[in-house]
Design a protein around this motif. Structure first.
Motif, PDB file in Angstrom:
ATOM      1  N   ASP A  21      49.736  76.702  55.332  1.00 40.18           N
ATOM      2  CA  ASP A  21      48.840  76.777  54.187  1.00 40.18           C
ATOM      3  C   ASP A  21      49.754  76.578  52.983  1.00 40.18           C
ATOM      4  OD1 ASP A  21      47.114  77.373  52.222  1.00 40.18           O
ATOM      5  OD2 ASP A  21      46.662  79.409  52.861  1.00 40.18           O
TER       6      ASP A  21
ATOM      7  N   SER B 227      50.080  75.171  48.961  1.00 41.92           N
ATOM      8  CA  SER B 227      49.418  74.685  47.746  1.00 41.92           C
ATOM      9  C   SER B 227      50.371  73.893  46.860  1.00 41.92           C
ATOM     10  CB  SER B 227      48.871  75.863  46.953  1.00 41.92           C
ATOM     11  OG  SER B 227      49.943  76.588  46.388  1.00 41.92           O
ATOM     12  N   VAL B 228      51.592  73.696  47.296  1.00 42.60           N
ATOM     13  CA  VAL B 228      52.674  73.053  46.549  1.00 42.60           C
ATOM     14  C   VAL B 228      53.286  74.008  45.530  1.00 42.60           C
ATOM     15  CG1 VAL B 228      53.416  71.096  45.137  1.00 42.60           C
ATOM     16  CG2 VAL B 228      51.603  70.788  46.793  1.00 42.60           C
TER      17      VAL B 228
ATOM     18  N   ASN C 295      42.657  66.128  48.714  1.00 45.76           N
ATOM     19  CA  ASN C 295      43.151  67.391  49.252  1.00 45.76           C
ATOM     20  C   ASN C 295      44.540  67.721  48.730  1.00 45.76           C
ATOM     21  OD1 ASN C 295      41.324  68.816  51.014  1.00 45.76           O
ATOM     22  ND2 ASN C 295      41.309  66.966  52.262  1.00 45.76           N
ATOM     23  N   ALA C 296      45.393  66.709  48.698  1.00 43.55           N
ATOM     24  CA  ALA C 296      46.786  66.959  48.310  1.00 43.55           C
ATOM     25  C   ALA C 296      46.900  67.287  46.826  1.00 43.55           C
ATOM     26  CB  ALA C 296      47.643  65.749  48.647  1.00 43.55           C
ATOM     27  N   PHE C 297      46.288  66.449  45.981  1.00 51.37           N
ATOM     28  CA  PHE C 297      46.599  66.549  44.557  1.00 51.37           C
ATOM     29  C   PHE C 297      45.495  67.171  43.707  1.00 51.37           C
ATOM     30  CE2 PHE C 297      49.261  63.180  46.237  1.00 51.37           C
ATOM     31  CZ  PHE C 297      50.498  63.667  45.867  1.00 51.37           C
TER      32      PHE C 297
ATOM     33  N   TYR D 205      42.769  69.280  45.201  1.00 51.03           N
ATOM     34  CA  TYR D 205      42.374  70.586  45.729  1.00 51.03           C
ATOM     35  C   TYR D 205      43.588  71.469  46.038  1.00 51.03           C
ATOM     36  CZ  TYR D 205      38.224  67.663  46.690  1.00 51.03           C
ATOM     37  OH  TYR D 205      37.177  66.797  46.588  1.00 51.03           O
ATOM     38  N   HIS D 206      44.784  70.929  45.800  1.00 54.13           N
ATOM     39  CA  HIS D 206      46.030  71.669  46.067  1.00 54.13           C
ATOM     40  C   HIS D 206      46.113  72.159  47.519  1.00 54.13           C
ATOM     41  CE1 HIS D 206      46.819  72.677  41.546  1.00 54.13           C
ATOM     42  NE2 HIS D 206      46.413  71.440  41.735  1.00 54.13           N
ATOM     43  N   LYS D 207      45.668  71.325  48.467  1.00 51.34           N
ATOM     44  CA  LYS D 207      45.772  71.712  49.879  1.00 51.34           C
ATOM     45  C   LYS D 207      46.736  70.746  50.545  1.00 51.34           C
ATOM     46  CE  LYS D 207      41.053  73.240  50.863  1.00 51.34           C
ATOM     47  NZ  LYS D 207      39.870  72.693  51.558  1.00 51.34           N
ATOM     48  N   MET D 208      48.021  70.886  50.263  1.00 51.01           N
ATOM     49  CA  MET D 208      49.002  69.930  50.748  1.00 51.01           C
ATOM     50  C   MET D 208      49.160  70.026  52.271  1.00 51.01           C
ATOM     51  SD  MET D 208      50.683  67.423  49.634  1.00 51.01           S
ATOM     52  CE  MET D 208      51.153  67.401  47.909  1.00 51.01           C
TER      53      MET D 208
END
Lengths: 293, 447
Positions: free
Chosen positions: A41, A43-44, A253-255, A257-260
């Protein structure tokens, strides 16, 4: 003798090291890291927390993942043959000996030099159902053009048509392949009384089959990763997620929703899919691809 | 031909090339060399604005730089600021000040990517009492302040007076209720016999930026503030039934085809409001700037958006740009000095007048309204105090939730789903995401 070759080997390694280091740092590390992140999990902004296969399990239960995958596959199935056929036919036409051929080749190659963003904006204007140029032209020949961009069914077709416009690179590779077909083979076929269709089918196509295979594999990779044009032309996959593609969902998702972690898992699934399709193409091609010499 | 003995042209090539290469290197070194140290602390400030909006902030920055000799703020215009700031913060090299969108604040606060400003504000005497509550609240997440307002906006109904007159409506009497809106829209709509739309009176999907606001306009909520997604509440279903009533009336595909051409035309003379193809639309205080730029002769007015229900008058969307200090910023103290300067009445009015918006402060100087070019600025200020304000919910998963609502609205207007069905689908999709989000916050000890 041995020491010289050792020395040479060392020198070779040193000269190749900038590339090797660059590859390891900028490709190798991210590759391994993304594998790990796909199990986290992440978020970056916060350190990753290991969650095992959670991301993969959630993905398989995620409707939007399947919608995006379905859209992408459908696009690839439509766009890949259309693009390849256009490129082969164009290359064959441009391989004939007629006046001004250099100019024709340039004309057909130019569209592939247009930046994707400009391409997207340009085609928006051309295809616009209300104010676009295409529909009035179609109307002149008695065809009521569809709502290219607004209709969920036609939106994907529009993207396929635009894709055909940018086949210049593939065309160039085919053209090179065609010029490599030995003339004596064509002449031999001529002597045997083959017509041009038979020559194309039995001589030219088998001789350029390695090039076709190469373009097929590059095409699979390219179409499954379609991103820029739909991202600009159809924000948020409008209408109703009809043009929402795999890489767009990955990017969101990556950028956004911050779900990297989730996005990394998507990346790896895509990688495995492309790998399988490539291996499948290579296996299938064994019987159909003829390598010269 | 006789050869000149002793002169070999090639002998010159290498020295000349070498001189050229050194020359280029020397020049580029000169060009890229850092300016001499000026003993000032340099504060890096990233802002999303461009054009005149950027220029307005640049003026404030210049004024700050001139006002003292210890801090120099270097402002930089950055596109896709939320993505790039995310990368810069996680990479450990963030700017000292960043201008984000109000709806990003929770996402950043959840991850502690921006620092809390409570203590510094208390010391500096910046208090919430000075601000219009709707704007101040945007920066507050779980009772902590993470962002200060820069330029705010409220929305109102914008309508084309010329078209009102053309169809026999009184341009001084815009619709006051949703029923009136629907009937007036009908009068203003022009269709060809085959159903093809030539002009619309009103479309809920134009410009389509606040698809999520229709529910709150009908008294619905998007989230119960705790652990439940409430998107399929009866009020929301009622709202989207209303949205779909336009598709039912004019035909989903006719509307879709008419509207498909408007995409990407907002900031252009082809904007449907400016070309008189759409008579009424919900827009923010900034609309004046665009009309002024692209269609200065347009005869238009702004009025409160009609009320869906009598107990919910003056519905408006609260939209705000904010200033934050990212975690890991190198010059926090100096960055806050700059924020303090911006947040004075003088600073905010200079900025907001430059951008032709309203000010987030309760106190407004006479000069501000007097010099404001937007003839409806008082209306937009009044809207900020409306009882029916709606702002993005403070959820770190909002960007995804909003995308889901946008897609549901598209399905509703295309009539591929009933409103109830589309709203249920979004609710069922978002509820597990909310559960997961809350569990994550709980695990980090933040609730």
């Amino acid at each position: 003798m041995k020491s010289i070759s050792k020395k040479e080997g060392l020198a070779g390694l040193i000269f190749a090291s900038p590339w090797a280091l660059g590859f390891l740092i900028f490709m190798g590390y991210p590759l391994v890291a993304s594998m790990y992140f796909s199990l986290c999990d992440y978020s970056v902004l916060k350190p990753p927390i290991f969650v095992g296969l959670d991301n993969y399990i959630s993905l398989f239960k995620d409707d939007l993942f399947w919608t995006a995958l379905k859209n992408t596959m459908l696009y690839a199935v439509l766009s890949l043959p259309a693009g390849m056929m256009t490129a082969v036919i164009l290359a064959m036409l441009l391989n004939t000996k007629s006046k001004g051929m250099a100019a024709y080749r340039t004309f057909f190659f130019i569209p592939s030099l247009v930046p994707q963003v400009s391409l997207a904006i340009l085609w928006r204007w051309l295809l616009d159902g209300e104010h676009g140029i295409l529909n009035p032209i179609l109307l002149k020949v008695g065809i009521h053009g569809p709502n290219w961009l607004g209709d969920p069914g036609w939106a994907k077709i529009s993207l396929v048509i635009m894709g055909m416009w940018g086949v210049g690179n593939a065309m160039l590779i085919y053209l090179a392949g065609l010029q490599d077909v030995p003339t004596q083979l064509i002449e031999a076929a001529d002597l045997d009384g083959a017509n041009s269709w038979q020559k194309t089918l039995n001589v030219t196509l088998p001789m350029i089959s390695p090039v076709i295979l190469f373009n097929l594999i590059m095409g699979i990779i390219g179409t499954l990763q379609v991103f820029t044009v739909p991202y600009i032309m159809f924000p948020n996959g409008t209408p109703a997620h009809a043009t929402y593609f795999y890489t767009e969902y990955l990017y969101d998702n990556a950028f956004r929703y911050h779900k990297m972690g989730y996005a990394s898992a998507m990346g790896w699934i895509m990688f495995v899919m492309i790998l399988i399709l490539t291996i499948f193409s290579l296996k299938m091609s064994e019987k159909h691809v003829h390598y010269q010499g | 031909m006789p050869q000149t003995p002793g002169v070999d042209r090639n002998a010159f090539t290498i020295p000349v090339l070498a001189i050229a290469v050194f020359g280029v290197l020397f020049e580029s070194e000169q060009l890229t060399k850092a300016p001499p140290p000026d003993k000032k602390v340099h504060v890096q400030y990233w802002e999303k604005w461009t054009d005149f909006e950027f220029d307005a902030m640049k003026k404030v920055v210049d004024a700050f730089n001139k006002s003292q000799d210890k801090i120099q703020v270097d402002i930089l215009s950055i596109s896709s600021i939320e993505d790039k700031t995310l990368m810069a913060i996680s990479g450990g090299i963030p700017p000292d000040v960043v201008g984000l969108y109000g709806e990003n604040v929770t996402q950043y606060a959840d991850n502690h990517a921006v620092i809390t400003l409570d203590d510094m504000c208390r010391e500096a005497g910046i208090t919430k009492e000075d601000y219009i509550p709707a704007f101040w609240n945007v920066g507050v997440v779980r009772n902590k302040l993470y962002a200060l307002p820069s330029t705010p906006a409220t929305t109102a109904m914008h309508y084309n007076r010329e078209l009102f007159r053309e169809v026999g409506l009184d341009p001084d009497k815009p619709p006051k209720t949703f029923d009136e809106l629907f009937t007036m829209a009908e009068k203003l709509t022009k269709r060809e016999p085959n159903g093809h739309l030539v002009r619309t009176g009103f479309m809920p999907s134009e410009p389509g930026w606040w698809n999520w606001a229709w529910g709150p306009f009908f008294g619905g909520t998007l989230w119960d503030g705790k652990d439940k997604i409430t998107f399929n509440s009866p009020e929301n279903v009622e709202a989207y039934d209303w949205v779909q009533s336009f598709s039912k009336k004019y035909g989903a595909s006719a509307m879709q085809s008419f509207q498909a051409g408007f995409n990407g035309t907002f900031s252009s003379p082809q904007n449907p409001f400016m070309t008189s193809q759409n008579a009424m639309e919900i827009q923010g205080v900034w609309m004046y700037n665009f009309v002024h730029k692209f269609s200065p002769k347009l005869d238009w007015s702004a009025a409160p958006f009609p009320a869906a229900k009598p107990n919910l008058p003056d519905p408006t969307v609260i939209d705000l740009d904010v200033l934050c200090i990212p975690t890991g910023a190198k010059h926090v103290k100096e960055a806050f000095e700059f924020l303090k300067f911006v947040e004075t009445q003088k600073g905010l009015e200079m900025l907001c007048l430059g951008q032709k918006k309203l000010t987030p402060l309760k106190k407004v100087s006479d000069g501000f309204i007097e010099h404001h070019p937007n003839p409806f600025i008082k209306l937009f200020i009044r809207m900020a105090y409306s009882k029916t304000t709606c702002a993005a919910p403070k959820l770190g998963i909002w960007s995804q939730y909003k995308d889901e609502i946008t897609n549901a609205t598209s399905e509703i207007t295309l009539m591929t789903k009933t409103p109830k069905q589309a709203l249920d689908d979004v609710t069922n999709r978002m509820q597990p995401m909310l559960d997961k989000y809350l569990a994550r916050l709980k695990a980090r000890g933040e609730e």
